[in-house]
Design an enzyme around this catalytic site. Structure first.
Site, PDB file in Angstrom:
ATOM      1  N   HIS A  59       0.836  -1.205   0.000  1.00 18.57           N
ATOM      2  CA  HIS A  59       0.000   0.000   0.000  1.00 18.57           C
ATOM      3  C   HIS A  59       0.871   1.256   0.000  1.00 18.57           C
ATOM      4  CE1 HIS A  59      -3.957  -1.971   0.929  1.00 18.57           C
ATOM      5  NE2 HIS A  59      -3.105  -2.951   1.223  1.00 18.57           N
ATOM      6  N   ASN A 116       3.898   1.559  -1.377  1.00 22.40           N
ATOM      7  CA  ASN A 116       4.487   1.759  -2.718  1.00 22.40           C
ATOM      8  C   ASN A 116       3.563   2.578  -3.621  1.00 22.40           C
ATOM      9  OD1 ASN A 116       6.676   0.282  -1.952  1.00 22.40           O
ATOM     10  ND2 ASN A 116       6.382  -1.413  -3.374  1.00 22.40           N
ATOM     11  N   ASP A 134      -5.711   5.873   1.708  1.00 16.74           N
ATOM     12  CA  ASP A 134      -5.945   4.509   1.262  1.00 16.74           C
ATOM     13  C   ASP A 134      -7.429   4.189   1.518  1.00 16.74           C
ATOM     14  OD1 ASP A 134      -3.910   1.851   0.899  1.00 16.74           O
ATOM     15  OD2 ASP A 134      -5.992   1.438   1.457  1.00 16.74           O
ATOM     16  N   GLU A 161       3.032  -5.311 -12.131  1.00 10.65           N
ATOM     17  CA  GLU A 161       4.448  -5.180 -12.511  1.00 10.65           C
ATOM     18  C   GLU A 161       4.829  -6.271 -13.512  1.00 10.65           C
ATOM     19  OE1 GLU A 161       6.282  -5.172  -8.626  1.00 10.65           O
ATOM     20  OE2 GLU A 161       5.286  -3.303  -8.093  1.00 10.65           O
TER      21      GLU A 161
END
Ligand code: UDX
Length: 467
Positions: A32, A34, A128, A373
């Site tokens: 979270h 990152n 968040d 990624e």
């Protein structure tokens, strides 16, 4: 895009321009932190905003990597329960704890920040999505709140559809139940065996999901770390059901060449070791920042990797294996027998490993950052999901995008070996490579000027500027 495949700046700051401030509040876990710090960098660079990060003491980010931001720490009291991590895997317990323990310190900190003289107008708060308590705080202080949802659109829809209160038995099926392999009527992409992995506490999960979704809907807008072309039908549904703006400007990490928000030091020596391996020859294994594996899973994995005959790079965090400090329970002579064929590290520079030509397959726990990624670098996946959104991501990888294999039955080496062969040696693997290459191309186009993520970022900057 520039030659490094990252996005070029939208506009530069004019000296006369009064910069507006944004306050961001990440959940204190690597997966979270990152994306929140990446988003902060994007808004600072491409939107010219001043950035203040309020963060918990637990897993405090390395502020020296971000001299251009202001950091404020609050007392979260999380360390009082953090050591339960290894034994209690009910994620909602920790999330609910933080949503209680942070209320007062967060509110005090925010009031102080808003009262600071000569620091410029605070446009909005971005938290968040799992910090649902912050909606009431921002309402009280009359400050617009936007949310960052660090998981996929598909996960959020699946979370919203599952009947946590009325059909708790859904979550407790075992291999012996006839429905175990069946599809969940409320979200038929998922099997019953998947939702048993999402949570061990359906009631607690239901309460958490309700709180999160209600406060997301009450917010001023949602920022997603995904791109439109990856989740188009899901985006349409979210846009229809949530009735507030959604901004899909991901993948965030592609806006900058390197990430610096790791909580554990990266072992960069493995990049030169990868240089010695043939193209697409190496299996990269990492189960993210918070999963734990049993000693028996560890042994199965180690024995299998020793026998498979392919190069491997394996991330094992200290304390990741139950009952071990690090890798002392490796089978005898493992390191001697595998020699230069394998490397074990505590933490890897994951973006660079995935981008390396030698990496042929990513065996992952299917965290959302890892999934994105891998798509960015065109690396097919073997999915071993553990909890929360991970089984949902694994289904999307294997059954919607068809860019990987889901190990549905856990750690059975025969199945694992077949998955590795399917991806690394069969024509099926070539087809997966081709599909993920197409997704990677769409992703790069979305970041180009005029592409969907680029446009979404411009809209977000304009939207925040109006607050
Ligand atoms: C969890 C959830 O599973 C995820 O879906 C949710 O959105 C955030 O919380 P986590 O276990 O941390 O996340 O996994 P993941 O989302 O994949 O994030 C891990 C991050 O750590 C990635 O950005 C990855 O690049 C990084 N990482 C991992 C490293 O830099 N080095 C490593 O060796 C391993």
């Amino acid at each position: 895009m520039n030659t490094q495949g990252t996005v070029t700046t939208l506009r530069s700051v004019q000296p006369s321009e009064t910069r507006r401030r944004i306050i961001l509040f990440p959940l204190p876990f690597q997966g979270h932190i990152n994306p929140m710090l990446q988003l902060a960098n994007i808004l600072h660079t491409h939107g010219c905003f001043h950035i203040t990060i309020i963060h918990a003491e637990f897993n405090s980010p390395n502020c020296s990597n971000y001299p251009h931001f202001t950091f404020k720490s609050i007392k979260d009291r999380f360390s009082e329960i953090a050591d339960q991590f290894v034994t209690n895997n009910d994620v909602t317990y920790y999330l609910k704890y933080l949503n209680r323990s942070c209320v007062d310190p967060f509110k005090e900190c925010l009031i102080e920040l808003l009262a600071e003289p000569n620091k410029g107008h605070v446009s909005c708060l971005i938290t968040d999505a799992t910090f649902y308590f912050t909606q009431a705080v921002s309402d009280d202080l009359n400050l617009p709140r936007m949310v960052l949802r660090t998981s996929s659109l598909g996960c959020t829809l699946a979370y919203g559809a599952l009947p946590y209160y009325s059909k708790t038995s859904y979550f407790h099926l075992t291999k012996d139940d006839s429905d175990y392999e069946g599809l969940v009527p409320e979200y038929p992409l998922l099997k019953f065996k998947d939702i048993g992995k999402i949570t061990t506490n359906p009631q607690g999960m239901g309460e958490f999901v309700n709180n999160m979704l209600n406060t997301m809907k009450a917010s001023s807008g949602i920022i997603w770390n995904t791109f439109k072309e990856l989740e188009e039908p899901e985006l349409q549904t979210i846009t229809r059901d949530f009735e507030i703006p959604s901004f899909t400007l991901g993948p965030f990490h592609k806006y900058f060449p390197a990430s610096s928000s790791s909580l554990i030091q990266q072992d960069r020596t493995i990049l030169s070791w990868l240089d010695t391996k043939p193209p697409k020859s190496t299996i990269y294994i990492s189960f993210g920042s918070s999963t734990h594996i049993t000693e028996s899973e560890f042994q199965i994995l180690a024995n299998g990797l020793a026998n498979i005959g392919l190069p491997f790079l394996w991330v094992i965090r200290p304390g990741m294996v139950h009952g071990s400090e690090w890798i002392e329970s490796l089978p005898e002579k493992f390191l001697e027998n595998t020699g230069d064929k394998g490397r074990i590290v505590k933490w890897a520079p994951q973006h660079e490993v995935l981008a390396h030509p030698a990496t042929g397959c990513f065996w992952t726990h299917s965290g959302w950052n890892s999934t994105l990624e891998s798509i960015c670098e065109g690396v097919p996946m073997i999915c071993s999901p553990y909890f929360a959104d991970q089984p949902i991501n694994a289904r999307y990888v294997s059954h919607v995008w068809k860019i990987g294999v889901y190990l549905e039955n856990g750690f059975e080496w025969v199945e694992i070996e077949m998955a590795i062969k399917r991806i690394m040696m069969d024509t099926e693997g070539e087809e997966m490579h081709e599909r993920i290459r197409c997704l990677k191309e769409k992703l790069n186009i979305s970041l180009d000027e005029g592409g969907s993520s680029h446009q979404s970022l411009m809209k977000l900057v304009d939207y925040i500027s109006l607050f």
